[in-house]
Enzyme design. Structure first.
Site, mmCIF file in Angstrom:
data_model
loop_
_atom_site.group_PDB
_atom_site.id
_atom_site.type_symbol
_atom_site.label_atom_id
_atom_site.label_comp_id
_atom_site.label_asym_id
_atom_site.label_seq_id
_atom_site.Cartn_x
_atom_site.Cartn_y
_atom_site.Cartn_z
ATOM 1 N N HIS A 213 0.288 7.273 -3.387
ATOM 2 C CA HIS A 213 0.235 5.981 -2.722
ATOM 3 C C HIS A 213 1.447 5.824 -1.814
ATOM 4 O O HIS A 213 2.524 6.371 -2.083
ATOM 5 C CB HIS A 213 0.206 4.854 -3.764
ATOM 6 C CG HIS A 213 -0.129 3.512 -3.184
ATOM 7 N ND1 HIS A 213 -1.367 3.213 -2.653
ATOM 8 C CD2 HIS A 213 0.618 2.377 -3.041
ATOM 9 C CE1 HIS A 213 -1.379 1.961 -2.230
ATOM 10 N NE2 HIS A 213 -0.187 1.433 -2.440
ATOM 11 N N CYS B 232 -4.629 3.785 2.013
ATOM 12 C CA CYS B 232 -3.171 3.584 2.128
ATOM 13 C C CYS B 232 -2.530 4.542 3.121
ATOM 14 O O CYS B 232 -1.687 4.139 3.931
ATOM 15 C CB CYS B 232 -2.510 3.684 0.754
ATOM 16 S SG CYS B 232 -2.527 5.323 -0.015
ATOM 17 N N HIS C 294 0.898 -2.671 1.955
ATOM 18 C CA HIS C 294 0.192 -1.451 1.542
ATOM 19 C C HIS C 294 -1.281 -1.780 1.331
ATOM 20 O O HIS C 294 -1.676 -2.959 1.272
ATOM 21 C CB HIS C 294 0.815 -0.889 0.257
ATOM 22 C CG HIS C 294 0.656 -1.786 -0.941
ATOM 23 N ND1 HIS C 294 0.066 -1.384 -2.111
ATOM 24 C CD2 HIS C 294 1.014 -3.089 -1.154
ATOM 25 C CE1 HIS C 294 0.071 -2.371 -2.988
ATOM 26 N NE2 HIS C 294 0.647 -3.417 -2.423
#
Length: 270
Positions: free
Chosen positions: A222, A171, A234
């Site tokens: 994240h 990510c 993402h």
């Protein structure tokens, strides 16, 4: 990441390995320890500059200043250079590959390098890997896409912990490389990326803003890129588009929120 206090003088221990190098392959894994079985902590792309800290043949421990990471890699994947060339390389903002694959003739011969790689000291079709003159074999295309268009290039790329390439990415690597090709340098990890840029209220969000999420311990773990008022791109399993709200990311296929919202940051001027 801190540099190891015990640094072996590589130049004295090997005539082949010197204390500084440039990645000469398209992509190279950097591992947590000197083993093919070790975790990949990040990756080098072609043209990345590193400092060599230790060696344990065929492994070398390197410090990668662009990511502020240490790790172990195969010594054969670097072109070794002097300290002066290394220092000039990390002090210079280089042209970046902005097409999916680019054919070049480099230190190991003809090869294809990937989106986000460096072309050190590019001049016309020539660039330099250390003292070696190299050449771009393809025509370099014009690049006029926006940040979100760049992010969409990675759609459906498989998730790979530590990955930074078009065949596997995590990510924060995804966000870092997308920003890099637009001339914006941000840290490697999501927790550090959350510390840069201008904080944005949820109701003032815009496309291209970075959205961060926390784990059950409240730590940022994240990140994704806002595409519009309802969708985010993402890397989770693969690079994908999901919906989001003030609670976090909502996956329609799971019928639940999967990531808890933390903050929004803007890293660009608009």
């Amino acid at each position: 990441m801190r540099q190891n206090d015990k640094i072996i003088n590589i130049e004295k221990t090997s005539g082949m390995i010197k204390s500084y190098g440039i990645c000469q392959v398209a992509i190279a894994p950097v591992r947590a320890s000197a083993s093919d079985e070790a975790e990949i902590v990040t990756q080098l792309l072609f043209g990345d500059y590193v400092k060599v800290l230790e060696q344990e043949k065929p492994w070398i421990k390197i410090y990668f200043p662009a990511d502020d990471y240490e790790g172990w890699m195969d010594f054969k994947q670097l072109k070794y250079v002097s300290e002066d060339i290394y220092q000039e390389g990390i002090d210079t903002e280089h042209e970046v590959v902005k097409t999916g694959l680019l054919a070049v003739e480099g230190p190991i011969g003809k090869q294809h390098i990937i989106f986000g790689s460096n072309l050190p000291f590019l001049n016309g079709s020539e660039f330099e890997i250390g003292t070696l003159k190299c050449k771009v074999l393809d025509e370099i295309p014009e690049f006029d896409e926006d940040f979100c268009e760049t992010a969409l290039r990675y759609l459906n790329t498989p998730y790979l912990w530590g990955g930074k390439g078009i065949l596997g990415i995590d990510c924060s690597g995804f966000v870092q490389i997308a920003a890099k090709v637009h001339g914006i340098n941000i840290p490697r990890d999501a927790s550090e990326q959350a510390e840069v840029g201008a904080k944005v209220r949820f109701d003032n969000r815009q496309e291209g803003d970075l959205m961060f999420f926390v784990n059950k311990n409240g730590h940022v773990h994240h990140v994704g890129i806002i595409l519009n008022e309802k969708e985010i791109i993402h890397a989770a399993g693969h690079v994908r588009i999901d919906t989001y709200d003030e609670k976090g990311i909502f996956r329609l296929d799971f019928d639940k929120h999967t990531h808890k919202f933390h903050s929004i940051k803007r890293i660009w001027n608009k």
